[in-house]
Every structure is written in structure tokens, then in C-alpha cells.
Design a protein around this motif. Structure first.
Motif, PDB file in Angstrom:
ATOM      1  N   VAL A  74      46.029  12.192  18.546  1.00 56.13           N
ATOM      2  CA  VAL A  74      45.932  11.000  17.701  1.00 56.13           C
ATOM      3  C   VAL A  74      44.496  10.772  17.261  1.00 56.13           C
ATOM      4  CG1 VAL A  74      46.167   8.484  17.702  1.00 56.13           C
ATOM      5  CG2 VAL A  74      47.988   9.906  18.657  1.00 56.13           C
ATOM      6  N   ARG A  75      43.553  10.928  18.193  1.00 55.02           N
ATOM      7  CA  ARG A  75      42.142  10.686  17.859  1.00 55.02           C
ATOM      8  C   ARG A  75      41.614  11.769  16.925  1.00 55.02           C
ATOM      9  NH1 ARG A  75      38.616   8.880  15.941  1.00 55.02           N
ATOM     10  NH2 ARG A  75      36.684   8.015  16.763  1.00 55.02           N
ATOM     11  N   ALA A  76      42.019  13.032  17.157  1.00 56.68           N
ATOM     12  CA  ALA A  76      41.534  14.119  16.304  1.00 56.68           C
ATOM     13  C   ALA A  76      42.060  13.971  14.885  1.00 56.68           C
ATOM     14  CB  ALA A  76      41.948  15.471  16.889  1.00 56.68           C
ATOM     15  N   VAL A  77      43.334  13.581  14.757  1.00 57.68           N
ATOM     16  CA  VAL A  77      43.903  13.404  13.421  1.00 57.68           C
ATOM     17  C   VAL A  77      43.204  12.263  12.682  1.00 57.68           C
ATOM     18  CG1 VAL A  77      45.989  12.716  12.184  1.00 57.68           C
ATOM     19  CG2 VAL A  77      46.139  14.394  14.010  1.00 57.68           C
ATOM     20  N   GLY A  78      42.728  11.270  13.427  1.00 59.25           N
ATOM     21  CA  GLY A  78      42.061  10.138  12.796  1.00 59.25           C
ATOM     22  C   GLY A  78      40.598  10.354  12.496  1.00 59.25           C
ATOM     23  N   LEU A  79      40.063  11.550  12.819  1.00 61.64           N
ATOM     24  CA  LEU A  79      38.652  11.803  12.544  1.00 61.64           C
ATOM     25  C   LEU A  79      38.411  11.925  11.045  1.00 61.64           C
ATOM     26  CD1 LEU A  79      37.737  14.435  15.282  1.00 61.64           C
ATOM     27  CD2 LEU A  79      37.095  12.030  15.217  1.00 61.64           C
ATOM     28  N   PRO A  80      37.196  11.629  10.617  1.00 61.87           N
ATOM     29  CA  PRO A  80      36.866  11.830   9.202  1.00 61.87           C
ATOM     30  C   PRO A  80      37.087  13.279   8.805  1.00 61.87           C
ATOM     31  CG  PRO A  80      35.158  10.558  10.304  1.00 61.87           C
ATOM     32  CD  PRO A  80      36.086  11.031  11.371  1.00 61.87           C
ATOM     33  N   PRO A  81      37.719  13.552   7.659  1.00 63.97           N
ATOM     34  CA  PRO A  81      37.985  14.933   7.246  1.00 63.97           C
ATOM     35  C   PRO A  81      36.730  15.786   7.188  1.00 63.97           C
ATOM     36  CG  PRO A  81      39.193  13.396   5.860  1.00 63.97           C
ATOM     37  CD  PRO A  81      38.281  12.574   6.716  1.00 63.97           C
ATOM     38  N   GLY A  82      35.617  15.201   6.780  1.00 62.26           N
ATOM     39  CA  GLY A  82      34.384  15.967   6.698  1.00 62.26           C
ATOM     40  C   GLY A  82      33.929  16.478   8.049  1.00 62.26           C
ATOM     41  N   VAL A  83      34.166  15.706   9.113  1.00 60.75           N
ATOM     42  CA  VAL A  83      33.779  16.134  10.458  1.00 60.75           C
ATOM     43  C   VAL A  83      34.566  17.374  10.864  1.00 60.75           C
ATOM     44  CG1 VAL A  83      33.815  15.476  12.892  1.00 60.75           C
ATOM     45  CG2 VAL A  83      33.087  13.829  11.178  1.00 60.75           C
ATOM     46  N   LEU A  84      35.875  17.357  10.603  1.00 65.87           N
ATOM     47  CA  LEU A  84      36.702  18.499  10.962  1.00 65.87           C
ATOM     48  C   LEU A  84      36.373  19.718  10.105  1.00 65.87           C
ATOM     49  CD1 LEU A  84      40.163  16.798  11.563  1.00 65.87           C
ATOM     50  CD2 LEU A  84      38.500  17.556  13.236  1.00 65.87           C
ATOM     51  N   GLU A  85      36.033  19.509   8.849  1.00 68.90           N
ATOM     52  CA  GLU A  85      35.673  20.637   7.994  1.00 68.90           C
ATOM     53  C   GLU A  85      34.408  21.320   8.486  1.00 68.90           C
ATOM     54  OE1 GLU A  85      35.431  20.147   3.848  1.00 68.90           O
ATOM     55  OE2 GLU A  85      37.577  19.828   3.575  1.00 68.90           O
ATOM     56  N   ARG A  86      33.468  20.536   9.003  1.00 71.03           N
ATOM     57  CA  ARG A  86      32.211  21.116   9.463  1.00 71.03           C
ATOM     58  C   ARG A  86      32.287  21.633  10.887  1.00 71.03           C
ATOM     59  NH1 ARG A  86      30.186  16.574   6.458  1.00 71.03           N
ATOM     60  NH2 ARG A  86      30.131  15.311   8.345  1.00 71.03           N
ATOM     61  N   ALA A  87      33.370  21.327  11.612  1.00 68.53           N
ATOM     62  CA  ALA A  87      33.491  21.757  13.002  1.00 68.53           C
ATOM     63  C   ALA A  87      33.633  23.272  13.074  1.00 68.53           C
ATOM     64  CB  ALA A  87      34.702  21.087  13.661  1.00 68.53           C
ATOM     65  N   GLY A  88      32.998  23.870  14.075  1.00 67.33           N
ATOM     66  CA  GLY A  88      33.077  25.316  14.226  1.00 67.33           C
ATOM     67  C   GLY A  88      34.461  25.771  14.644  1.00 67.33           C
ATOM     68  N   THR A  89      34.893  26.897  14.112  1.00 71.69           N
ATOM     69  CA  THR A  89      36.221  27.428  14.427  1.00 71.69           C
ATOM     70  C   THR A  89      36.346  27.724  15.916  1.00 71.69           C
ATOM     71  OG1 THR A  89      36.322  28.401  12.232  1.00 71.69           O
ATOM     72  CG2 THR A  89      37.876  29.236  13.880  1.00 71.69           C
ATOM     73  N   GLY A  90      35.318  28.378  16.485  1.00 79.23           N
ATOM     74  CA  GLY A  90      35.390  28.738  17.895  1.00 79.23           C
ATOM     75  C   GLY A  90      35.435  27.524  18.797  1.00 79.23           C
ATOM     76  N   ASP A  91      34.683  26.489  18.469  1.00 75.47           N
ATOM     77  CA  ASP A  91      34.665  25.287  19.294  1.00 75.47           C
ATOM     78  C   ASP A  91      36.017  24.583  19.267  1.00 75.47           C
ATOM     79  OD1 ASP A  91      33.373  23.245  20.889  1.00 75.47           O
ATOM     80  OD2 ASP A  91      33.447  21.993  19.103  1.00 75.47           O
ATOM     81  N   LEU A  92      36.582  24.424  18.077  1.00 71.95           N
ATOM     82  CA  LEU A  92      37.903  23.798  17.966  1.00 71.95           C
ATOM     83  C   LEU A  92      38.942  24.617  18.717  1.00 71.95           C
ATOM     84  CD1 LEU A  92      37.938  22.714  14.224  1.00 71.95           C
ATOM     85  CD2 LEU A  92      37.987  21.204  16.194  1.00 71.95           C
ATOM     86  N   LEU A  93      38.885  25.953  18.550  1.00 73.10           N
ATOM     87  CA  LEU A  93      39.863  26.827  19.192  1.00 73.10           C
ATOM     88  C   LEU A  93      39.766  26.730  20.702  1.00 73.10           C
ATOM     89  CD1 LEU A  93      42.013  29.042  18.715  1.00 73.10           C
ATOM     90  CD2 LEU A  93      40.170  30.720  18.823  1.00 73.10           C
ATOM     91  N   SER A  94      38.536  26.752  21.245  1.00 67.84           N
ATOM     92  CA  SER A  94      38.384  26.708  22.703  1.00 67.84           C
ATOM     93  C   SER A  94      38.815  25.359  23.271  1.00 67.84           C
ATOM     94  CB  SER A  94      36.935  27.010  23.091  1.00 67.84           C
ATOM     95  OG  SER A  94      36.066  26.006  22.606  1.00 67.84           O
ATOM     96  N   ARG A  95      38.610  24.275  22.529  1.00 63.65           N
ATOM     97  CA  ARG A  95      39.040  22.960  23.024  1.00 63.65           C
ATOM     98  C   ARG A  95      40.559  22.867  23.066  1.00 63.65           C
ATOM     99  NH1 ARG A  95      34.691  18.322  21.863  1.00 63.65           N
ATOM    100  NH2 ARG A  95      32.865  19.630  21.586  1.00 63.65           N
ATOM    101  N   ILE A  96      41.195  23.341  22.013  1.00 63.39           N
ATOM    102  CA  ILE A  96      42.650  23.212  21.915  1.00 63.39           C
ATOM    103  C   ILE A  96      43.357  24.129  22.904  1.00 63.39           C
ATOM    104  CG2 ILE A  96      44.619  23.567  20.371  1.00 63.39           C
ATOM    105  CD1 ILE A  96      42.750  22.767  18.073  1.00 63.39           C
ATOM    106  N   THR A  97      42.762  25.292  23.204  1.00 64.39           N
ATOM    107  CA  THR A  97      43.422  26.271  24.076  1.00 64.39           C
ATOM    108  C   THR A  97      42.860  26.240  25.492  1.00 64.39           C
ATOM    109  OG1 THR A  97      41.876  27.981  23.264  1.00 64.39           O
ATOM    110  CG2 THR A  97      44.010  27.772  22.154  1.00 64.39           C
ATOM    111  N   THR A  98      41.626  26.736  25.673  1.00 63.35           N
ATOM    112  CA  THR A  98      41.059  26.883  27.009  1.00 63.35           C
ATOM    113  C   THR A  98      40.912  25.545  27.718  1.00 63.35           C
ATOM    114  OG1 THR A  98      39.839  28.810  26.241  1.00 63.35           O
ATOM    115  CG2 THR A  98      39.120  27.825  28.310  1.00 63.35           C
ATOM    116  N   ASP A  99      40.351  24.546  27.045  1.00 62.55           N
ATOM    117  CA  ASP A  99      40.129  23.258  27.703  1.00 62.55           C
ATOM    118  C   ASP A  99      41.435  22.568  28.055  1.00 62.55           C
ATOM    119  OD1 ASP A  99      37.317  23.318  27.730  1.00 62.55           O
ATOM    120  OD2 ASP A  99      37.252  22.784  25.629  1.00 62.55           O
ATOM    121  N   VAL A 100      42.416  22.652  27.178  1.00 62.85           N
ATOM    122  CA  VAL A 100      43.713  22.045  27.481  1.00 62.85           C
ATOM    123  C   VAL A 100      44.377  22.772  28.648  1.00 62.85           C
ATOM    124  CG1 VAL A 100      46.046  21.672  26.605  1.00 62.85           C
ATOM    125  CG2 VAL A 100      44.087  21.090  25.185  1.00 62.85           C
TER     126      VAL A 100
END
Length: 593
Positions: A122-148
Motif C-alpha cells: 500500500v505504501r509503495a503504490v502510494g509513493l510519488p511516481p518519480g521516486v519509483l522511476e528513479r529507484a534502482g532496479t537491483g534495490d527494488l528487486l532485492s527488497r521485494i524478493t530477498t528482504d521479504v
């Protein structure tokens, strides 16, 4: 051989690879307290059930202590039948409640994990679109997979087991103190050794685990970027350089892995030594007290058994607390999205019309480096504006500002006189839509993919939208029509078909202002030209800002803006700009041959 110091290289290198923030300790603690409040009833039940199970487990040592006392007193009738019956009842109660503890603990862990996942989504979907566009692919991937994944294990096992271990150890120490208070001194004597070892470990472990997680994110980023840009890497012969980068990231990560392993290799022997110290202390103090007549042999027997039983709960607490150190880092990375300020939005701000304007807009992706320099532009309702210019001039950036994806660093972008940056994101999307060249086909039916734009649309409206983007032909040729499964595991759509689906969603969304960022780039020129003519009929009367390298789009536009070096160098109609002989005329002659 690994020493006591962390790896010698600069640990800031991997930790700065993340784009999304890592939550501060206060944020993490506040979120944990919130989770505990949500599930306080389940926690209380788990503690109560565990207390019953531990109390039942202590019956055996007390029964055995009484038997030893009778033997020491010279009793001829030991009443073993009563002792065995009491022990059997206690064992049955313990077995039942231990099973209940595991069940309640597993349920609590799953409920907390579900809450965590939902909160993050819910919080990630509510983030500003620009923040998600600038987020690194590897960081997003590791949070969604490894951290979870790490948190899943912690929520299912660590949190319930830690509660169980703390309650278990507390009751055993309390029972030891009630049975023979002098024996509790053994715990007091051994405690400093355990405290010192834990302080040494936990002062180093959190930072080491954070660096380990950041190192893994850097590895994921390097590998993901290499795979995504595989053709570019191959074309420019960058393979050896990318392999060297990946090897360096992996080496940095594994060095942190070895360091955290070293920390555990020091802690666990200290824990074992503490267990031995407690048991030896109980036997030494108890033996002295028995010889002095200050304690019965039965009390010593019960105390020794209770001290031996402390091994398990202390091991559970330290084992799972160590696991929580890893989970805490993952939790901080997931909760970190809470540290991102949401887009400011004033529900009272509403557009008073459909005119789009940019007034002395400046914008940059990095501090102090602007991409747009004082851009001013006015687009009347129903105007088709084409943004043209060389690559890297700032066309797409300007388009995203006009669509409300980004907010300007200075100046203002307005819709009907209202600043887009001050409007809630949901309201902006009601009026303005952005379609770029990157399209996604979601797992599900073709109908599901289209209904994302308008959930209540009927089949006739869906077919009309597909026909408007020249997709009706291939869509009707699918085996199940609109009910055909597409996306991963279903029918694979070509890039051109995926683009048409995205444009059909645009038709269904029905916004009055559109920003098309090379929205037909994946189609061949002839098909793109035909599609744009078809869309022209659908988009009639709407405000359209089209960003394209194919200048036939500009030829058909009402107004053309030439963007060069982050500025609008020319603005006017096609014929006027060609006659002026400026930058646009040069582009037209070059493209038209």
C-alpha cells in the motif's frame, strides 16, 4: 583468516547503491509497536499458552526432587505410582500446550507477515511516481524478493520463538529461585559472561548485516543492469568490464558474509560456555549448601534439572535474536518507504479548465544539475502539440512534468490554472494520462488488462477501444477472445500488441489531456502511421502532447515546440517553422530526405 575488524574496504560503497531510503531506528521501532498493538490479543494468548506448557514441563524436576528427598530420608515407601501418574498428566498437558504454542505462534507469524506485506504494498503504490522511476532496479528487486523472504522466516519463526524463549527462560529462573534461592546465584555469576559476549556481538552485528544486505543489493543491481542491457553490452564489447564489476560486487558481498559468520563463530561458543558455567555453578553452590545442611538433596536435584533446562530457552532466544538482526535490516529496508514524504496534495485544488501551461519551469534529476532551464509553454484545450528535438534535449522530461509525474524545482505547471504539484495524484490522473514506449502486460485475461482503465466497461466498449487502436483483428483471432490468458504463463503478446493494449487502455480511461512519449515506437513506420491516423479520430477534441522522433507526427500537429538543451528554441506551426529555416527546418529536411 578473518580478524575482529570488519572488511578493510570502504563499506559505504555498497550501502550507497540504494535509491530508496532505509528506515531509521525510530521508524522501525514505531512500526514494530504498531504491529504489536494490532496483534496484542494474539501475543497475550501465545504467552499464556506458553506459560502453561513451561509450568507443566517443570513438574518432572519437582517430582524427581521429592523422590530423591524421600530416598535421602530413608523412606521405604516411595509412592512411585503417584509420582508416575503426576508426571504422565504433566507430560500430557505439556504435549498438548506445546502443540498449541506452535500452532498459535505460526498463526501469529503469518498474520504479522500478511500485515507487513500489505503495508509495504500500500505504501509503495502510494509513493510519488518519480521516486519509483528513479529507484534502482537491483534495490527494488532485492527488497521485494530477498528482504521479504528473510522477513517471512523471521515473522513465521523468530518472533513467536523469541516470545516462547523469553517466557520459558523467565519461568525457569523464577522456578529455580523459588526452589532454592542460593542456586539462582549461579545464574547471576554466569550472566556477565553472556552479557559481555552479547554486547560484543550486537555492537557489530547490525552494521555488518546492513552492509551485507546492501552488498547483495549491489550484486543484484549489477547483474540486472547487465541482463537488461545485454545487447548494448555486447555491441560495445563491455562484457569483460561488466563481469569484472559483478565479480567485485560479489567479492565485497562475500567478505561481509564471512565477517558476519565470524561474529556468530565467536558468539555461539560463549553461549555454550555460559550454559556450562550455570550448571557447574548450580552443582558447586548446591553441593556446598547440602554439605552445610542448608539445602536438601531433592532441592539440588530439582535445581540442577531446571538449570539444565535453561539451555534450550537461552539458545532459542539468542538464535532467533540473531536471526532478528538480519530481519531488522530487511524490515528497515521495507519500512524505509515510510521515510519518503508523500506527494503534497490539497483536495480543494481543482482545475478550472483544460488549458495546460508551464511557467518558467526548471527541473533536474540531481541536485544542482538542471535538465530544463526556464521553460514556458501554453497549450490551449484541444491543441495537438508535438515536442521534437535531438535525443537528450529534455523532451521526455518536459512531457513528464506536463503529465504531473514530476514536480518542477522552480516555476509551475498548471492545468486549468491549478498547479499539478498541489493536486492529489488521483485527481491528476483523472485529467491527464501518460503513455510511453514501455508497456506491461499483466498476468490475467485480455479483458482484465483492459478493465484496469475502466473497471465497469462492457464488452462492446472494450471491442470499440481495441478497434480504435487497430487491435481488434488479432484480438478476435485469439482462441478465447477477451477471455484469453495473456502475460507470463499465458499467451505472449508481441511488443507491438502490448503497445496497442496500452493505447486501448488510454481510450477507455478517456482523459481530456494526453502525453504520448513515443507511444508508437514499437510499431513499424507504416503501421505506426496508420495507427496514429486511427487514434486521431478517437483523440479529436482532446489536448495531446506528443513526443516523437518521427516527424510526420509533428507535421500533423497544431503546434510544434523544438526542445534543445533543456529550452524551447522554436514554437509554431509546421509550415511556419520550415519557412523560418531554423532548427526544425533542418530536422525536417534531414528526416524527409
Amino acid at each position: 583468516m578473518i580478524g575482529l575488524a570488519p572488511p578493510a574496504y570502504d563499506p559505504a560503497a555498497p550501502t550507497t547503491a540504494t535509491t530508496l531510503p532505509v528506515a531509521a531506528g525510530a521508524t522501525v521501532r514505531a512500526y514494530v509497536r504498531e504491529l504489536l498493538r494490532r496483534h496484542r490479543g494474539a501475543f497475550a494468548l501465545l504467552v499464556g499458552v506458553n506459560a502453561v506448557a513451561v509450568t507443566a514441563s517443570m513438574v518432572g524436576p519437582y517430582v524427581l526432587g521429592q523422590v530423591v528427598d524421600r530416598l535421602a530420608a530413608g523412606a521405604r515407601e516411595l509412592r512411585l505410582g503417584e509420582a508416575v501418574a503426576l508426571f504422565a498428566v504433566a507430560l500430557a498437558v505439556q504435549t498438548f500446550f506445546v502443540r498449541l504454542v506452535r500452532l498459535r505462534g505460526a498463526m501469529l507469524g503469518e498474520e504479522m507477515l500478511a500485515d507487513l506485506r500489505e503495508d509495504f504494498l500500500v505504501r509503495a503504490v502510494g509513493l510519488p511516481p518519480g521516486v519509483l522511476e528513479r529507484a534502482g532496479t537491483g534495490d527494488l528487486l532485492s527488497r521485494i524478493t530477498t528482504d521479504v523472504d528473510r522477513l517471512a522466516n523471521a515473522m513465521r519463526e523468530a518472533v513467536p520463538q523469541l516470545v516462547i524463549g523469553v517466557v520459558w527462560a523467565g519461568l525457569l529462573v523464577g522456578g529455580l529461585a523459588l526452589t532454592a534461592p542460593p542456586l539462582a546465584l549461579a545464574v547471576v555469576i554466569a550472566a556477565p559472561l553472556l552479557i559481555a559476549g552479547c554486547r560484543w556481538y550486537f555492537r557489530r552485528a547490525p552494521a555488518a548485516y546492513r552492509s551485507e544486505a546492501a552488498g547483495y543489493a549491489a550484486v543484484a543491481a549489477a547483474l540486472a543492469e547487465t541482463v537488461d542491457a545485454g545487447r548494448t553490452v555486447e555491441a560495445h564489447r563491455l562484457g569483460a568490464r561488466r563481469v569484472a564489476l559483478s565479480d567485485r560486487r560479489i567479492q565485497e558481498w562475500t567478505r561481509w558474509e564471512r565477517y558476519t559468520l565470524f561474529l556468530r563463530a565467536v558468539l555461539f561458543p560463549i553461549v555454550n560456555l555460559t550454559h556450562t558455567a550455570v550448571l557447574c555453578g548450580v552443582l558447586a553452590i548446591g553441593g556446598f549448601c547440602v554439605l552445610r545442611g542448608w539445602m536438601d538433596v531433592g532441592q539440588l536435584t530439582t535445581g540442577a534439572l531446571l538449570a539444565q533446562m535453561l539451555v534450550d530457552p537461552i539458545g532459542i532466544v539468542l538464535r532467533w535474536y540473531d536471526e532478528l538482526q538480519v530481519a531488522q535490516v530487511s524490515l528497515a529496508r521495507l519500512v524505509g518507504v515510510r521515510d519518503i514524504e508523500p506527494e503534497p496534495g490539497d483536495a480543494s485544488v481543482r482545475p478550472a479548465g483544460r488549458s495546460v501551461a508551464a511557467d518558467d519551469v526548471r527541473f533536474g534529476y540531481r541536485e544542482g544539475v538542471d535538465v530544463l532551464h526556464g521553460v514556458s509553454l501554453a497549450v490551449a484545450p484541444g491543441t495537438r502539440l508535438a515536442l521534437v528535438g535531438p535525443s537528450g534535449a529534455g523532451k521526455s522530461t518536459l512531457g513528464r512534468l506536463l503529465a504531473g509525474i514530476y514536480g518542477p524545482r522552480s516555476g509551475a505547471v498548471t492545468l486549468g490554472g491549478a498547479e499539478l504539484a498541489r493536486m492529489p495524484a488521483e485527481r491528476v490522473r483523472e485529467h491527464v494520462a501518460l503513455v510511453n514506449q514501455e508497456h506491461h502486460v499483466f498476468v490475467g485475461t485480455l479483458r482484465d488488462n483492459l478493465l484496469l482503465a475502466r473497471p465497469g466497461a462492457g464488452d462492446p466498449e472494450l471491442w470499440t477501444a481495441l478497434a480504435a487502436v487497430d487491435a481488434e483483428g488479432w484480438a478476435r483471432g485469439l482462441d478465447a477472445g477477451l477471455d484469453t490468458e495473456v502475460g507470463s504463463g499465458g499467451r505472449t503478446l508481441t511488443p507491438a500488441q502490448a503497445q496497442q493494449v496500452a493505447l486501448a487502455r488510454l481510450v477507455l480511461a478517456d482523459p481530456h489531456t494526453l502525453v504520448l512519449d513515443e507511444a508508437t515506437s514499437l510499431l513499424d513506420p507504416r503501421a505506426a502511421r496508420h495507427l496514429e491516423r486511427s487514434l486521431g479520430r478517437v483523440l479529436d477534441g482532446r489536448t495531446v502532447v506528443a513526443i516523437a522522433h518521427r516527424l510526420h507526427t509533428a507535421h500533423d500537429a497544431d503546434l510544434i515546440a523544438v526542445v534543445e538543451d533543456g529550452r524551447i528554441s522554436e514554437l509554431g506551426r509546421h509550415d511556419d517553422l520550415v519557412a523560418a529555416g531554423g532548427a526544425y527546418a533542418a530536422l525536417w529536411r534531414s528526416w524527409h530526405g
